[in-house]
Structures are given as structure tokens and as C-alpha cells.
Design an enzyme around this catalytic site. Structure first.
Site, PDB file in Angstrom:
ATOM      1  N   ASN A   7       0.864  -1.174   0.000  1.00  0.00           N
ATOM      2  CA  ASN A   7       0.000   0.000   0.000  1.00  0.00           C
ATOM      3  C   ASN A   7       0.904   1.228   0.000  1.00  0.00           C
ATOM      4  O   ASN A   7       1.507   1.555   1.018  1.00  0.00           O
ATOM      5  CB  ASN A   7      -0.907  -0.016   1.243  1.00  0.00           C
ATOM      6  CG  ASN A   7      -1.745   1.250   1.337  1.00  0.00           C
ATOM      7  OD1 ASN A   7      -1.773   2.063   0.413  1.00  0.00           O
ATOM      8  ND2 ASN A   7      -2.412   1.427   2.459  1.00  0.00           N
ATOM      9  N   TRP A   8       0.972   1.892  -1.138  1.00  0.00           N
ATOM     10  CA  TRP A   8       1.888   3.038  -1.254  1.00  0.00           C
ATOM     11  C   TRP A   8       1.295   4.324  -0.691  1.00  0.00           C
ATOM     12  O   TRP A   8       1.966   5.347  -0.677  1.00  0.00           O
ATOM     13  CB  TRP A   8       2.294   3.235  -2.725  1.00  0.00           C
ATOM     14  CG  TRP A   8       3.224   2.182  -3.213  1.00  0.00           C
ATOM     15  CD1 TRP A   8       3.883   1.251  -2.460  1.00  0.00           C
ATOM     16  CD2 TRP A   8       3.631   1.942  -4.576  1.00  0.00           C
ATOM     17  NE1 TRP A   8       4.665   0.452  -3.263  1.00  0.00           N
ATOM     18  CE2 TRP A   8       4.531   0.857  -4.560  1.00  0.00           C
ATOM     19  CE3 TRP A   8       3.321   2.549  -5.796  1.00  0.00           C
ATOM     20  CZ2 TRP A   8       5.128   0.361  -5.717  1.00  0.00           C
ATOM     21  CZ3 TRP A   8       3.908   2.054  -6.952  1.00  0.00           C
ATOM     22  CH2 TRP A   8       4.804   0.968  -6.914  1.00  0.00           C
ATOM     23  N   GLU A  93      -6.902   4.871   7.653  1.00  0.00           N
ATOM     24  CA  GLU A  93      -6.706   6.299   7.330  1.00  0.00           C
ATOM     25  C   GLU A  93      -7.947   6.871   6.644  1.00  0.00           C
ATOM     26  O   GLU A  93      -8.266   8.051   6.811  1.00  0.00           O
ATOM     27  CB  GLU A  93      -5.441   6.465   6.473  1.00  0.00           C
ATOM     28  CG  GLU A  93      -4.183   6.266   7.320  1.00  0.00           C
ATOM     29  CD  GLU A  93      -2.994   5.657   6.596  1.00  0.00           C
ATOM     30  OE1 GLU A  93      -2.973   5.646   5.354  1.00  0.00           O
ATOM     31  OE2 GLU A  93      -2.074   5.174   7.296  1.00  0.00           O
ATOM     32  N   GLU A 157      -5.278  -4.609  10.522  1.00  0.00           N
ATOM     33  CA  GLU A 157      -4.271  -3.571  10.725  1.00  0.00           C
ATOM     34  C   GLU A 157      -4.571  -2.824  12.015  1.00  0.00           C
ATOM     35  O   GLU A 157      -5.336  -1.844  12.016  1.00  0.00           O
ATOM     36  CB  GLU A 157      -4.295  -2.579   9.555  1.00  0.00           C
ATOM     37  CG  GLU A 157      -4.001  -3.213   8.212  1.00  0.00           C
ATOM     38  CD  GLU A 157      -3.395  -2.207   7.236  1.00  0.00           C
ATOM     39  OE1 GLU A 157      -2.336  -2.527   6.685  1.00  0.00           O
ATOM     40  OE2 GLU A 157      -3.962  -1.126   7.046  1.00  0.00           O
ATOM     41  N   GLY A 214       2.935  -1.015   4.313  1.00  0.00           N
ATOM     42  CA  GLY A 214       2.952   0.410   4.002  1.00  0.00           C
ATOM     43  C   GLY A 214       4.378   0.887   3.761  1.00  0.00           C
ATOM     44  O   GLY A 214       4.955   0.671   2.699  1.00  0.00           O
ATOM     45  N   GLY A 215       4.958   1.516   4.773  1.00  0.00           N
ATOM     46  CA  GLY A 215       6.277   2.148   4.643  1.00  0.00           C
ATOM     47  C   GLY A 215       7.339   1.271   3.990  1.00  0.00           C
ATOM     48  O   GLY A 215       8.052   1.721   3.078  1.00  0.00           O
TER      49      GLY A 215
HETATM   50  P1  13P Z   1       3.034   0.628   7.732  1.00  0.00           P
HETATM   51  O1  13P Z   1       3.565  -0.652   7.159  1.00  0.00           O
HETATM   52  O2  13P Z   1       3.758   1.844   7.251  1.00  0.00           O
HETATM   53  O3  13P Z   1       2.911   0.559   9.233  1.00  0.00           O
HETATM   54  O4  13P Z   1       1.538   0.806   7.174  1.00  0.00           O
HETATM   55  C1  13P Z   1       0.664  -0.253   7.259  1.00  0.00           C
HETATM   56  C2  13P Z   1      -0.520   0.049   6.440  1.00  0.00           C
HETATM   57  O5  13P Z   1      -1.294   0.942   6.749  1.00  0.00           O
HETATM   58  C3  13P Z   1      -0.732  -0.727   5.213  1.00  0.00           C
HETATM   59  O6  13P Z   1      -1.990  -0.499   4.685  1.00  0.00           O
END
Ligand code: 13P
Length: 235
Positions: A7-8, A93, A157, A214-215
């Protein structure tokens, strides 16, 4: 097979997405299902550059109607026209900053599935909900609005683990995944600070069927390493 999805979020416009996809298609990703979810403006280039590979391209959100007066929204039909494979819905989010409710998220999932997209539906408790012992209540409420479908997976998540570096322990993830599956029998991905150094232990849990990253998905090397962890685990 394990699914590893990137997920970018609001990173990588078309130029950066193109560079990443060109490099990603050169990696050995045998034995793992891989999906990347770029921002809307980078979907076309990702679809184009990953054509002929097994890597799927997903949107980060999707509207439930095929078309209409919904300023700022994108439909599943439009995504399908572009060659997009799937969509994420209900990311925390979206819930937190854009007021998306369980019902709205369920509509997005339903519309996308009806249009033939693969859907990743996100759920997860906040830190204070967990502290108050409400985790199962929240997860049950969030996951109950979805319906089982061969093209549907859940992503667990925990909000307190997203972008914080605080990963759920493998045991805690396993417990939440098993609970979610007792409510809705679909594969469950884990998301929240997944990194190359914790991917193996998280993915080794029997009810962790993949990861939503994510990151660590923004960097080719770390994303590829997580994909390889996914390939190792079920082989
Ligand atoms: P991170 O891997 O940056 O914690 O983000 C997780 C995320 O929200 C993937 O959708």
C-alpha cells in the site's frame, strides 16, 4: 499461497511508480502472490509496466456505483477498464481522516466485488480500544459488514501499529486473525509496521495469510525481501 500487498498510500507519482515497477518485474517472486496499490494517478503506468507478470495492481479505494455525480470518486468499472485487478477498502486512514463508516466501507466492497475486482477490506482497533478491552467487539463490528467471497480478503491492521514501528507480536496477530476468521471465514493479511526483519515470524503464524505493507513497500529491496519471506513460509 501467501499474498504480499504494497500500500503506497500518497507516495509515488507516475515517474517513481514506473521506476519501481520496472525494477520489481525483474525480481524473482516465485511462490508468492504480489499486489501493488499505487495512488490513482499511478495506476495506469503500473498496469502497463506490470503487464505479462503475475503481479496485480490495486487501487487504494473505490466507489460502489459504476458512474454518477460523486465528485472526487472513482468507480470499479473505471478501474476495470484500466486493467486494475483489485482495490483496498476501509483503510483506517480513510476511516480516521475521511469519516468512512462500516456501512460505507461495506458498500465499497460490495460494488467492487460485483464489478469483478479483488478486494482487501481493512479492519483494526485503535490503541485506546485495545486498552479498554474492546478489541474483539470492534473487530466483530467491522468485519461483520462484509460477506464471504472468493475474491475477498481481510487485512487486520491494528491502528496503533500503522507507521509507528510498533508491530503486533506474532502471538497477538495470530489471536486477532483467528478471531476474525471465526466471524468471517476468509484469508486474513496482517498490516502494521511489517518489515523484512519481522515478516518471517508474523507470516509463520497459521492464520496469517499474508501482509499489507505500508512504509516498507516503498523501497524495492525491503519490499522484495518481505515477498521472499512470503514465498519461504508456505513452501
Ligand atoms: P506501515 O507498514 O507503514 O505501518 O503501514 C501499514 C498500512 O497501513 C498498510 O496499509
Amino acid at each position: 499461497m501467501t499474498l504480499i500487498a504494497a500500500n503506497w498510500k500518497m507516495y509515488k507519482g507516475p515517474a517513481e511508480a514506473a521506476e519501481f515497477c520496472l525494477a520489481l518485474r525483474e525480481q524473482d517472486l516465485d511462490g508468492v502472490n504480489v499486489v501493488v496499490a499505487p495512488p490513482y494517478v499511478s495506476l495506469a503506468v503500473a498496469v502497463q509496466l506490470l503487464a505479462g507478470t503475475e503481479i496485480g495492481v490495486a487501487a487504494q479505494n473505490v466507489h460502489w456505483e459504476p458512474e454518477g455525480a460523486y465528485t472526487g470518486e472513482i468507480s470499479a468499472t473505471m478501474l476495470r477498464e484500466l486493467g486494475v485487478y483489485g482495490a483496498i477498502v476501509g483503510h483506517s486512514e480513510r476511516r480516521q481522516y475521511f469519516g468512512e463508516t462500516d456501512e460505507l466501507v461495506a458498500s465499497r466492497a460490495r460494488g467492487a466485488l460485483e464489478a469483478g475486482l479483488f478486494v482487501i477490506g481493512c479492519v483494526g482497533e485503535t490503541e485506546s480500544e485495545r486498552a479498554q478491552g474492546k478489541t474483539e467487539e470492534v473487530l466483530r463490528r467491522q468485519v461483520s459488514v462484509f460477506e464471504p467471497d472468493d475474491n475477498f480478503v481481510v487485512a487486520y491492521e491494528p491502528v496503533w501499529a500503522i507507521g509507528t514501528g510498533k508491530t503486533a507480536t506474532p502471538e497477538l496477530a495470530q489471536e486477532a486473525h483467528a478471531f476474525l476468521k471465526s466471524v468471517l471465514d476468509v484469508p486474513v493479511l496482517y498490516g502494521g509496521s511489517v518489515k523484512p526483519d519481522n515478516a518471517d515470524s508474523l507470516l509463520a503464524q497459521p492464520d496469517v495469510d499474508g501482509a499489507l505493507v505500508g512504509g516498507a513497500s516503498l523501497d524495492l529491496e525491503s519490499f522484495t525481501e518481505i515477498c521472499r519471506a512470503g514465498a519461504r513460509i508456505r513452501s
